[in-house]
Motif scaffolding. Structure first.
Motif, short mmCIF file in Angstrom:
data_model
loop_
_atom_site.label_atom_id
_atom_site.label_comp_id
_atom_site.label_asym_id
_atom_site.label_seq_id
_atom_site.Cartn_x
_atom_site.Cartn_y
_atom_site.Cartn_z
N VAL A 179 1.01 -1.31 -0.12
CA VAL A 179 -0.11 -0.07 -0.03
C VAL A 179 0.76 1.26 -0.09
O VAL A 179 1.96 1.25 0.80
CB VAL A 179 -0.95 0.12 1.15
N GLN A 180 0.52 2.29 -0.88
CA GLN A 180 1.42 3.30 -0.92
C GLN A 180 0.70 4.47 -0.22
O GLN A 180 -0.67 4.54 -0.39
CB GLN A 180 1.54 3.65 -2.45
N ILE A 181 1.21 5.34 0.47
CA ILE A 181 0.64 6.41 1.23
C ILE A 181 1.12 7.69 0.42
O ILE A 181 2.41 7.95 0.28
CB ILE A 181 1.35 6.69 2.55
N PHE A 182 0.00 8.29 -0.15
CA PHE A 182 0.52 9.51 -0.75
C PHE A 182 0.51 10.76 0.08
O PHE A 182 -0.64 11.23 0.55
CB PHE A 182 -0.48 9.77 -2.02
N ASP A 183 1.52 11.45 0.44
CA ASP A 183 1.64 12.88 1.14
C ASP A 183 1.91 13.78 -0.01
O ASP A 183 3.07 14.39 0.37
CB ASP A 183 2.41 12.64 2.28
N SER A 184 1.30 13.89 -0.92
CA SER A 184 1.83 14.76 -2.29
C SER A 184 2.05 16.24 -1.69
O SER A 184 2.91 16.70 -2.11
CB SER A 184 0.50 14.73 -3.15
N TRP A 185 1.46 16.57 -0.68
CA TRP A 185 1.72 18.16 -0.30
C TRP A 185 2.48 18.37 0.88
O TRP A 185 2.60 19.64 1.21
CB TRP A 185 0.27 18.78 -0.44
N ALA A 186 3.02 17.46 1.51
CA ALA A 186 3.60 17.41 2.95
C ALA A 186 4.88 18.38 2.57
O ALA A 186 5.24 19.07 3.43
CB ALA A 186 4.23 15.97 3.25
N THR A 187 5.17 18.55 1.15
CA THR A 187 6.48 19.31 1.00
C THR A 187 6.18 20.49 0.76
O THR A 187 7.05 21.38 0.45
CB THR A 187 7.15 18.55 -0.33
N GLU A 188 5.06 20.99 0.82
CA GLU A 188 4.76 22.25 0.85
C GLU A 188 4.93 22.95 2.22
O GLU A 188 4.87 24.18 2.71
CB GLU A 188 3.29 22.78 0.56
N LEU A 189 5.12 22.26 3.29
CA LEU A 189 5.52 22.51 4.66
C LEU A 189 6.97 22.54 4.80
O LEU A 189 7.83 21.91 4.30
CB LEU A 189 4.86 21.37 5.66
N SER A 190 7.32 23.53 5.62
CA SER A 190 8.90 23.73 6.21
C SER A 190 9.07 22.20 6.99
O SER A 190 8.34 21.92 7.63
CB SER A 190 8.94 24.70 7.14
N PRO A 191 10.35 22.00 6.98
CA PRO A 191 10.50 20.89 7.64
C PRO A 191 10.04 20.90 9.02
O PRO A 191 9.70 19.96 9.74
CB PRO A 191 12.07 20.82 7.68
N VAL A 192 10.14 21.94 9.92
CA VAL A 192 9.92 22.04 11.29
C VAL A 192 8.17 21.84 11.09
O VAL A 192 7.80 21.37 12.13
CB VAL A 192 10.41 23.43 11.99
N ASP A 193 7.48 22.32 10.14
CA ASP A 193 6.04 22.23 10.19
C ASP A 193 5.70 20.61 9.82
O ASP A 193 4.64 20.05 10.28
CB ASP A 193 5.43 23.02 9.37
N PHE A 194 6.63 20.06 9.04
CA PHE A 194 6.50 18.67 8.65
C PHE A 194 6.36 17.88 9.58
O PHE A 194 5.72 17.03 10.14
CB PHE A 194 7.25 18.43 7.60
N GLU A 195 7.41 18.11 10.63
CA GLU A 195 7.52 17.51 12.04
C GLU A 195 6.38 17.71 12.85
O GLU A 195 6.06 16.62 13.78
CB GLU A 195 8.79 17.88 12.69
N SER A 225 10.32 16.02 -2.73
CA SER A 225 10.73 15.58 -1.47
C SER A 225 12.25 15.89 -1.08
O SER A 225 12.50 15.61 -0.02
CB SER A 225 10.27 14.17 -1.12
N GLY A 226 12.83 16.41 -2.02
CA GLY A 226 14.20 16.64 -1.75
C GLY A 226 14.68 17.26 -0.37
O GLY A 226 15.58 16.91 0.36
N GLY A 227 13.78 18.29 -0.09
CA GLY A 227 14.33 19.06 1.21
C GLY A 227 13.92 18.32 2.42
O GLY A 227 14.19 18.38 3.47
N LEU A 228 13.02 17.24 2.36
CA LEU A 228 12.62 16.48 3.46
C LEU A 228 13.14 14.84 3.43
O LEU A 228 12.83 14.03 4.43
CB LEU A 228 11.01 16.20 3.42
N LEU A 229 13.97 14.94 2.65
CA LEU A 229 14.44 13.29 2.32
C LEU A 229 14.74 12.44 3.45
O LEU A 229 14.40 11.58 4.06
CB LEU A 229 15.74 13.24 1.31
N GLU A 230 15.60 12.98 4.51
CA GLU A 230 16.11 12.47 5.80
C GLU A 230 15.16 12.10 6.56
O GLU A 230 15.03 11.39 7.44
CB GLU A 230 17.28 13.10 6.46
N ARG A 231 14.14 12.80 6.64
CA ARG A 231 12.80 12.67 7.68
C ARG A 231 12.02 11.84 6.89
O ARG A 231 11.27 11.20 8.01
CB ARG A 231 12.11 14.16 7.87
#
Ligand code: CP3
Length: 322
Positions: A179-195, A225-231
């Motif tokens: 099953v794939q989970i699509f968080d297509s727009w998570a990357t609109e968030l700054s890393p701190v807000d993604f967290e 997702s480049g900016g969030l990759l490690e997370r």
């Protein structure tokens, strides 16, 4: 690597006969027929259920439609605590029995020659649709909520998280093999807000599903997702879908050895020459290195993509020997 074969003439023919997206995606026979269209032509290793991440919404008391040329429309966008209060927990077997029936039929039809894939939307991405009222450019409404009344948004995210965990289990029980989970727009968030607004809910889903279905592979996709990759591996998923804005070799290094990767050929490459397509596939596979790589596009196939180039992608992919 498809968006319902929208690039396929056979899908367009069904759309003419059944112009309503909801009808096409909520009728068992149509869901099965459409899901199988690319399988019949290209014989990929995975067959994805024809549905949408928004399909659960009506069962959660959030009326919506998907309108041709406009995309998703939420009729009464949510903005207050009272609105969130009215959102019902999702009970898949009651609200979307056609999804379960279609998955079970697909498993029989595909007969273990390919994996049957289910999917769900991630809490933040679903919340973005129901708060914005549809697709969005700047995500101002959900950010207003997040940054001025976070409790309301957290209550909504929590409901989506428990509902989607249930939905993943339901899909697995009915036949989905990953099953794939699509968080297509998570990357609109700054890393701190993604967290704060995405990561904890993804973890909640993954933890909860792994308890009952430890063997079910979970895949996570976030656009750009480049900016969030490690997370992203912190969610606990088994596979990360990389889009093409990340170099595959760098992506692998940044993700670490424990997580598998899927991707990440630019869907636009399929508009190029056959030679270019071949070279790009080889480059991607070389950069991904040995093992733990699912060759795929970095996102869905774009409408207008020549079907023969899609066929070429599969021919080259199947000819690869590790
Ligand atoms: C954000 C999102 C949505 N839906 C989905 C996502 C996450 C993936 C991503 O990031 O792209 C996921 C999705 N949507 C659809 C699938 C089915 C699987 C497949 O066949 O690809 C999947 C996996 C069918 C669909 N869902 C939709 C279509 C196109 C409309 C149609 O065919 O009538 C399809 C085939 C409609 C849809 N649904 C959604 C949008 C934004 C749109 C409009 C797109 C557009 O018009 O360009 C929400």
């Amino acid at each position: 690597m498809r968006q319902a074969g929208r690039y396929m003439k056979s899908y367009q023919a069904i759309c003419e006969k059944y112009p309503s997206f909801r009808e096409r995606s909520e009728n068992v026979d149509l869901v099965v027929e459409i899901s199988l269209q690319p399988w019949q032509v290209f014989r990929p290793d995975g067959v994805i259920l024809f549905s949408d991440i928004l399909t659960p919404l009506s069962g959660m008391n959030i009326p919506f439609d998907i309108v041709k040329g406009k995309g998703p429309v939420i009729f009464d966008p949510l903005s207050t605590a009272a609105d969130v209060e009215k959102v019902r927990e999702f009970i898949p077997e009651e609200s979307v029995p056609y999804v379960g029936e279609a998955l079970t039929i697909l498993r029989k039809e595909v007969n273990n020659e390919a994996a049957v894939l289910g999917f769900v939307g991630a809490p933040f991405t679903l919340a973005s649709y129901v708060v914005e009222g549809g697709s969005s450019k700047h995500f101002t409404k959900i950010k207003r909520l997040a940054f001025s009344q976070p409790k309301i948004l957290h209550a909504l995210l929590q409901k989506f998280a428990t509902s989607m965990a249930k939905y993943i289990r339901y899909q697995a029980d009915k036949g989905a093999q990953a099953v794939q989970i699509f968080d297509s727009w998570a990357t609109e968030l700054s890393p701190v807000d993604f967290e704060e607004f995405s990561l904890p809910y993804l973890r909640l889903i993954v933890d909860s599903v792994k308890q009952s279905h430890p063997e079910l592979p979970l895949i996570l996709y976030a656009s750009g997702s480049g900016g969030l990759l490690e997370r992203l591996p912190l969610t606990g998923v088994d596979v990360i879908s990389l889009d093409w804005t990340v170099d595959m070799a760098e992506g692998r290094r940044r993700l670490g050895p424990d997580v598998a990767v899927q991707g990440n050929v630019d869907p636009g490459v399929l508009f190029g020459s056959k030679e270019f397509i071949t070279n790009r596939i080889n480059d991607t596979v070389r950069k991904a290195g040995k093992g733990k790589h699912i060759l795929n596009l970095g996102h869905g196939i774009i409408v207008g993509t020549p079907e023969e180039n899609v066929a070429h992608f599969f021919e080259v992919a199947k000819g690869l020997r590790y």
